[in-house]
Design a protein around this motif. Structure first.
Motif, PDB file in Angstrom:
ATOM      1  N   LEU A  97       0.862  -1.175   0.000  1.00 29.98           N
ATOM      2  CA  LEU A  97       0.000   0.000   0.000  1.00 29.98           C
ATOM      3  C   LEU A  97       0.900   1.226   0.000  1.00 29.98           C
ATOM      4  N   ARG A  98       0.607   2.182  -0.898  1.00 31.63           N
ATOM      5  CA  ARG A  98       1.438   3.372  -1.033  1.00 31.63           C
ATOM      6  C   ARG A  98       0.616   4.628  -0.760  1.00 31.63           C
ATOM      7  N   CYS A  99       1.197   5.528   0.025  1.00 37.86           N
ATOM      8  CA  CYS A  99       0.557   6.811   0.320  1.00 37.86           C
ATOM      9  C   CYS A  99       1.456   7.941  -0.168  1.00 37.86           C
ATOM     10  N   THR A 100       0.881   8.847  -0.962  1.00 36.82           N
ATOM     11  CA  THR A 100       1.638   9.990  -1.466  1.00 36.82           C
ATOM     12  C   THR A 100       1.061  11.322  -0.974  1.00 36.82           C
ATOM     13  N   ASN A 101       0.088  11.241  -0.058  1.00 35.92           N
ATOM     14  CA  ASN A 101      -0.507  12.464   0.484  1.00 35.92           C
ATOM     15  C   ASN A 101       0.548  13.230   1.288  1.00 35.92           C
ATOM     16  N   PRO A 102       0.913  14.442   0.849  1.00 38.12           N
ATOM     17  CA  PRO A 102       2.006  15.173   1.511  1.00 38.12           C
ATOM     18  C   PRO A 102       1.785  15.377   3.005  1.00 38.12           C
ATOM     19  N   LYS A 103       0.538  15.610   3.406  1.00 36.03           N
ATOM     20  CA  LYS A 103       0.255  15.852   4.815  1.00 36.03           C
ATOM     21  C   LYS A 103       0.575  14.622   5.657  1.00 36.03           C
ATOM     22  N   THR A 104       0.201  13.446   5.155  1.00 30.12           N
ATOM     23  CA  THR A 104       0.480  12.199   5.877  1.00 30.12           C
ATOM     24  C   THR A 104       1.955  11.857   5.809  1.00 30.12           C
ATOM     25  N   VAL A 105       2.524  11.952   4.623  1.00 29.61           N
ATOM     26  CA  VAL A 105       3.921  11.578   4.414  1.00 29.61           C
ATOM     27  C   VAL A 105       4.859  12.406   5.286  1.00 29.61           C
ATOM     28  N   SER A 106       4.545  13.675   5.466  1.00 28.72           N
ATOM     29  CA  SER A 106       5.420  14.563   6.228  1.00 28.72           C
ATOM     30  C   SER A 106       5.454  14.229   7.713  1.00 28.72           C
ATOM     31  N   ARG A 107       4.508  13.422   8.176  1.00 33.39           N
ATOM     32  CA  ARG A 107       4.431  13.102   9.608  1.00 33.39           C
ATOM     33  C   ARG A 107       5.137  11.791   9.959  1.00 33.39           C
ATOM     34  N   HIS A 108       5.802  11.193   8.977  1.00 33.99           N
ATOM     35  CA  HIS A 108       6.490   9.929   9.264  1.00 33.99           C
ATOM     36  C   HIS A 108       7.855   9.942   8.592  1.00 33.99           C
ATOM     37  N   ASP A 109       8.903   9.773   9.371  1.00 34.70           N
ATOM     38  CA  ASP A 109      10.261   9.743   8.831  1.00 34.70           C
ATOM     39  C   ASP A 109      11.002   8.565   9.443  1.00 34.70           C
ATOM     40  N   GLY A 147      13.164  11.706  -6.374  1.00 31.43           N
ATOM     41  CA  GLY A 147      13.074  12.960  -5.654  1.00 31.43           C
ATOM     42  C   GLY A 147      11.780  13.172  -4.894  1.00 31.43           C
ATOM     43  N   GLU A 148      10.843  12.252  -5.019  1.00 32.54           N
ATOM     44  CA  GLU A 148       9.555  12.367  -4.344  1.00 32.54           C
ATOM     45  C   GLU A 148       9.526  11.464  -3.111  1.00 32.54           C
ATOM     46  N   ARG A 149       8.932  11.976  -2.033  1.00 31.87           N
ATOM     47  CA  ARG A 149       8.842  11.216  -0.788  1.00 31.87           C
ATOM     48  C   ARG A 149       7.449  10.601  -0.665  1.00 31.87           C
ATOM     49  N   SER A 150       7.394   9.363  -0.214  1.00 31.73           N
ATOM     50  CA  SER A 150       6.110   8.673  -0.041  1.00 31.73           C
ATOM     51  C   SER A 150       6.237   7.678   1.103  1.00 31.73           C
ATOM     52  N   LEU A 151       5.098   7.026   1.428  1.00 31.73           N
ATOM     53  CA  LEU A 151       5.086   5.962   2.428  1.00 31.73           C
ATOM     54  C   LEU A 151       4.668   4.654   1.771  1.00 31.73           C
ATOM     55  N   LEU A 152       5.279   3.571   2.207  1.00 34.37           N
ATOM     56  CA  LEU A 152       4.978   2.242   1.678  1.00 34.37           C
ATOM     57  C   LEU A 152       4.706   1.322   2.847  1.00 34.37           C
ATOM     58  N   PHE A 153       3.602   0.581   2.800  1.00 34.82           N
ATOM     59  CA  PHE A 153       3.312  -0.400   3.848  1.00 34.82           C
ATOM     60  C   PHE A 153       3.054  -1.761   3.216  1.00 34.82           C
ATOM     61  N   GLY A 154       3.574  -2.777   3.853  1.00 34.01           N
ATOM     62  CA  GLY A 154       3.365  -4.143   3.382  1.00 34.01           C
ATOM     63  C   GLY A 154       4.487  -5.017   3.922  1.00 34.01           C
ATOM     64  N   PRO A 155       4.816  -6.093   3.207  1.00 33.94           N
ATOM     65  CA  PRO A 155       4.164  -6.516   1.976  1.00 33.94           C
ATOM     66  C   PRO A 155       2.997  -7.443   2.257  1.00 33.94           C
ATOM     67  N   TYR A 156       2.122  -7.554   1.265  1.00 35.55           N
ATOM     68  CA  TYR A 156       1.064  -8.556   1.266  1.00 35.55           C
ATOM     69  C   TYR A 156       1.524  -9.646   0.305  1.00 35.55           C
TER      70      TYR A 156
END
Length: 498
Positions: free
Chosen positions: A278-290, A316-325
């Protein structure tokens, strides 16, 4: 020859053939080009660009496996104690890769390191009293080791929330939790790194042939190899004669190893496992996890299925990745064929495959349950890590194929191996790599071992250059704390990780 040059046929003769345009071939080629610049090298890749299969950033977790957060590298023993030796060994290997990358950057062979590596803390996170106690023991076993001396540990909800607010948001205040953290972790885009290395090769007279399938390998009477390749665009076949072949084709390596006919390759089989994230590219969410945060695998699940929430930097783009399934497909490559698994079966590997099937029934059940898992169930799994997350706002993407190694085992028939396996012919004219994690992260030490086996006559002459490329070459950094500190500081500076 430049990376884009595909004009004409490949040369009829070359010193080295590299099969596969992934991180392994690129790493071996970069080593050989500097150690033996007079050798001619040809690389064949079936796709139209390097690093598009397992090395592609969306086909792997990009963790830079250093055993800082991956709990499967430090399992608890029957008495509850945690042995740090495997974690130390993995970290030692990753330090070699870091030194190699730093050498390539500092000598102008790779561009801006920020294009392939970024500083991201590595964390482990568990819940439930038994797991909290395990993580505490793991922390105690690692914190006295020089390579892990910066590790931190916390069980307080507010302290963990400072490290990773998303994971703690919405979590029950009474739930026992624990986390460990090493701030000096990394995220690696192995696709970008691979393409940087192959660009270096192309600029230094390596013949890069994309869109070419290797269809056969046959040994000649002169102790050399005829490599048959097919141009996928024209269908034209060509034979290249070489004195050394490296089979670094990822999931495609098993079939080519079998075609080589070397006795050392008999009995090996592959078990493919697919996956999704599962991938999240929402800047607001992504910025809260490092951070890259690893949990514990489900009962019966393979180590490669350990759940993790990763900060990623891709293009150059930051995102979040969760898994794997996890899932199952008979393909050995993401862009492979459904016939890959059945056509790999041989009389020599049938018994090991049957033995592994008999001994791994929980794994089979796990994979079936994963394949049948609906999106709602995937979202629920996400909520175990991120209680407040709305899974429907995350995009489901397909990851790469992983082919786990099955090999003969005395007294057991066969074993399923989660890791990498180097296979070399007795005369050193063929080397092959099978398997998965930690794979890309330890490409440099893996290729050093392959060269040790295949080029023993050159090692003495190569050693001064190897020590220049890898300052800690031949040294266990965990046993030399001052050198470890110096090398860590140097690679941090050169790779822009400060």
């Amino acid at each position: 020859m430049t990376a884009d040059s595909q004009a004409g046929k490949p040369a009829n003769h070359t010193d080295v053939v590299l099969i596969g345009g992934g991180i392994m071939s690129a790493t071996l080629g970069a080593f050989l080009k500097q150690l033996q610049p007079d050798w001619s090298i040809t690389l064949f890749e079936r796709l139209d660009r390097a690093g598009l299969e397992s090395s592609d950033p969306w086909n792997n977790a990009g963790t830079g496996h250093a055993a800082l957060c991956e709990l499967n590298y430090s399992p608890a023993g029957k008495d509850g104690s945690v042995d740090p030796s495997k974690a130390i060994a993995i970290n030692e290997q990753f330090q070699v890769s870091r030194q190699f990358w730093a050498h390539m950057v500092s000598n102008g062979h790779l561009g801006d390191p920020g294009g392939f590596i970024n500083a991201v803390p590595h964390m482990s996170f568990v819940w439930g009293e038994p797991n909290v106690e395990y993580l505490r023991r793991r922390y105690e076993s690692l914190r006295t080791q020089p390579l892990f001396k910066s590790i931190e540990f916390a069980t307080d909800h507010s302290a963990i929330a400072e490290w990773t607010p998303l994971i703690m948001e919405g979590r029950s205040a009474g739930q026992p939790v624990a986390a460990s953290r090493v701030a000096g972790g990394t995220d690696v885009d192995f696709g970008s790194l691979t393409r940087g290395l192959t660009s270096y090769l192309g600029e230094n007279d390596v013949d890069l042939r994309y869109g070419h399938d290797v269809t056969n390998l046959s040994k000649t009477s002169q102790n050399r190899w005829d490599v048959t390749v097919r141009n996928r665009a024209t269908g034209q076949e060509h034979t290249v004669n070489t004195r050394f072949v490296f089979i670094g084709a990822g999931g495609g390596a098993l079939h080519l190893l079998q075609k080589s006919g070397i006795p050392e390759g008999r009995g090996f089989a592959g078990f493919p496992v697919s996956g999704q994230f599962l991938r999240c590219t929402n800047p607001k969410t992504v910025s809260r996890h490092d951070a890259k945060v690893y949990g514990q695998a489900s009962v019966g699940a393979p180590p490669m299925s350990v759940p993790h929430l990763d900060t990623r930097y891709v293009n150059g783009e930051r995102s979040l990745l969760f898994g794997p399934y996890a899932g199952f497909s008979t393909k050995f490559l993401k862009r492979g064929s459904l016939l890959d698994l059945p056509t790999s079966i041989r009389p020599s590997n049938l018994l090991p495959m049957l033995a592994v099937g008999k001994d791994n029934i929980p794994l089979t059940r796990y994979l079936i349950s994963e394949v049948l898992k609906k999106r709602e169930a995937k979202n629920e799994y996400l909520n175990e890590f991120l209680p407040a997350a709305d899974g429907n706002r995350w995009e489901l993407i397909s990851a790469g194929q992983r082919v786990q190694v099955i090999k003969k085992a005395p007294g057991k028939g066969g074993v399923l191996q989660f890791g990498t396996e180097i296979i070399t012919s007795a005369d050193g004219t063929v080397g092959a790599l099978l398997g998965a994690s930690p794979g890309a992260s330890t490409a440099a030490p893996i290729m050093l071992e392959l060269m040790r086996r295949c080029f023993p006559g050159q090692l003495a002459d190569w050693e001064p250059k190897l020590k220049e490329m890898i300052p800690g070459y031949g040294t266990r950094l965990n046993e030399n704390e001052s050198l470890a500190d110096d090398i860590q500081s140097m690679t941090d500076r050169v790779l822009g990780l400060n």
